[in-house]
Every structure is written in C-alpha cells, then in structure tokens.
Enzyme design. Structure first.
Site, PDB file in Angstrom:
ATOM      1  N   CYS A 154      -2.211  -0.341   7.511  1.00 60.52           N
ATOM      2  CA  CYS A 154      -1.412   0.882   7.397  1.00 60.52           C
ATOM      3  C   CYS A 154      -1.492   1.724   8.665  1.00 60.52           C
ATOM      4  CB  CYS A 154      -1.851   1.688   6.180  1.00 60.52           C
ATOM      5  SG  CYS A 154      -1.441   0.852   4.637  1.00 60.52           S
ATOM      6  N   CYS A 201      -6.074   1.879   5.783  1.00 57.73           N
ATOM      7  CA  CYS A 201      -6.695   0.637   6.253  1.00 57.73           C
ATOM      8  C   CYS A 201      -6.097   0.274   7.613  1.00 57.73           C
ATOM      9  CB  CYS A 201      -6.456  -0.474   5.234  1.00 57.73           C
ATOM     10  SG  CYS A 201      -4.739  -1.026   5.162  1.00 57.73           S
ATOM     11  N   HIS A 219       0.857  -1.191   0.000  1.00 50.98           N
ATOM     12  CA  HIS A 219       0.000   0.000   0.000  1.00 50.98           C
ATOM     13  C   HIS A 219       0.895   1.244   0.000  1.00 50.98           C
ATOM     14  CE1 HIS A 219      -3.819  -2.080   1.810  1.00 50.98           C
ATOM     15  NE2 HIS A 219      -3.362  -2.682   0.722  1.00 50.98           N
ATOM     16  N   GLU A 221       1.006   3.890   1.788  1.00 52.76           N
ATOM     17  CA  GLU A 221       1.515   4.321   3.096  1.00 52.76           C
ATOM     18  C   GLU A 221       2.698   3.472   3.552  1.00 52.76           C
ATOM     19  OE1 GLU A 221      -1.590   3.513   2.164  1.00 52.76           O
ATOM     20  OE2 GLU A 221      -3.053   4.195   3.627  1.00 52.76           O
TER      21      GLU A 221
HETATM   22 ZN   LIG Z   1      -3.400   0.184   3.696  1.00 51.55          ZN
END
Ligand SMILES: [Zn+2]
Length: 175
Positions: free
Chosen positions: A95, A92, A62, A64
């Site tokens: 993260c 999410c 992801h 991040e």
């Molecule tokens: Zn994430």
C-alpha cells in the site's frame, strides 16, 4: 496563531479518521481484518475503501488500494495530487508503494503496525531518501480506538478457532 491552526488541523484529522473507523467496522462485519481508508481533498471525501481480501479472493484488496483505485476513477486521473489518505492502520509495503505511485500528498494513520508497517515501524517506504516522491506522514491519530478495534477482532478470532478445535475434538471422541 500557529497553535490555533494546529488544533483545527488535528480536529479535521480525527473527523476523517472516525469515518475510516466506520469503514473498518464494515470490514469486520464481513469477517475481514478491520481496516478502513478515506481519501480526502479540499475537505471532501473523494473515495473510500475497507479491507476485504478474503471475500474477494484478492490479496491486493486492502482498504488503501481500494480507496486509491476509486479515487483515480473519481478524479479521472492516475495521479492523486493534493489528496490526503486516512487509514486506521499503518500501511503495508504494498500500500505504501501504491501511495508513492499515486502521488498523494499526505498520509494520516491510526494504529502503528510493528510487524508490517511501511511508514516507519518496520520500514519507511514513504520517506525513503531515494524515493522521488515524499509523502507527509501523521501517525497515531485516534490510535487507541484503531488498535483496540484490531486487538478485539484478533481476540474474537482466536476464541472462535479455539471453540472450533474443541468441538472437533469432542466429535472425534464420540463413538
Ligand atoms: Zn496494505
């Protein structure tokens, strides 16, 4: 005086969010969900990342996580103290957890994510009273731009799937 300070701060947030949006577009070019992240300290970019789990066969890739990993390398420290992470979409749970571990000071996000958002929409990991590290959160910065980028992406993907289905059906009908 307070008001002037707030205006300046918002301007900066939008400035970095625009950079995160550019990164999100790079994800989109690869056919990935358009999410971008920028890690900033003292008005400087420390690290950047964009979402690319499909391309890398990596469920953790992801935006991040990429930005936090690169930030750690850049600062030569696993603690990213006094940094702000800008991300186009509310993070999410994974993260948000990584943000707690990295000890970032502040999170600024664009669009809210009602389904998986861990900064207050689904769950609030970052301000959970039991957490030993609390992160300041500003949500909704350039939210409209961030969310329309996402909805345009999903709309295009649905249309592509539909066209592909239609093509397959036509091929089956052929003698
Ligand atoms: Zn994430």
């Amino acid at each position: 005086m307070t008001e002037i300070y707030t205006v300046t701060e918002n301007y900066n947030d939008e400035y970095w969010m625009r950079r995160a949006i550019k990164l999100a577009m790079q994800a989109q070019e690869k056919g990935e969900i358009p999410v971008g992240a920028v890690l900033v300290a003292d008005n400087e970019i420390i690290a950047e990342g964009f979402n690319h789990p499909i391309t890398d066969h990596d469920p953790t890739a992801h935006a991040e996580i990429i930005a936090l990993r690169r930030g750690g390398m850049q600062l030569q420290n696993y603690r990213l103290l006094n940094t702000t992470l800008y991300v186009t979409l509310e993070p999410c749970i994974m993260c948000a957890g990584a943000m707690v571990h990295s000890r970032i000071q502040r999170l600024v996000y664009g669009a809210s994510d009602m389904k998986t958002g861990a900064a207050g929409s689904l769950i609030d990991i970052l301000r959970h009273p039991g957490m030993n590290h609390q992160i300041d959160i500003t949500g909704g910065v350039l939210a409209q731009e961030c969310s329309s980028m996402l909805s345009a992406f999903f709309k295009q993907r649905r249309e592509q799937h539909k066209a592909l289905k239609k093509l397959k059906a036509q091929q089956q009908e052929m003698p």
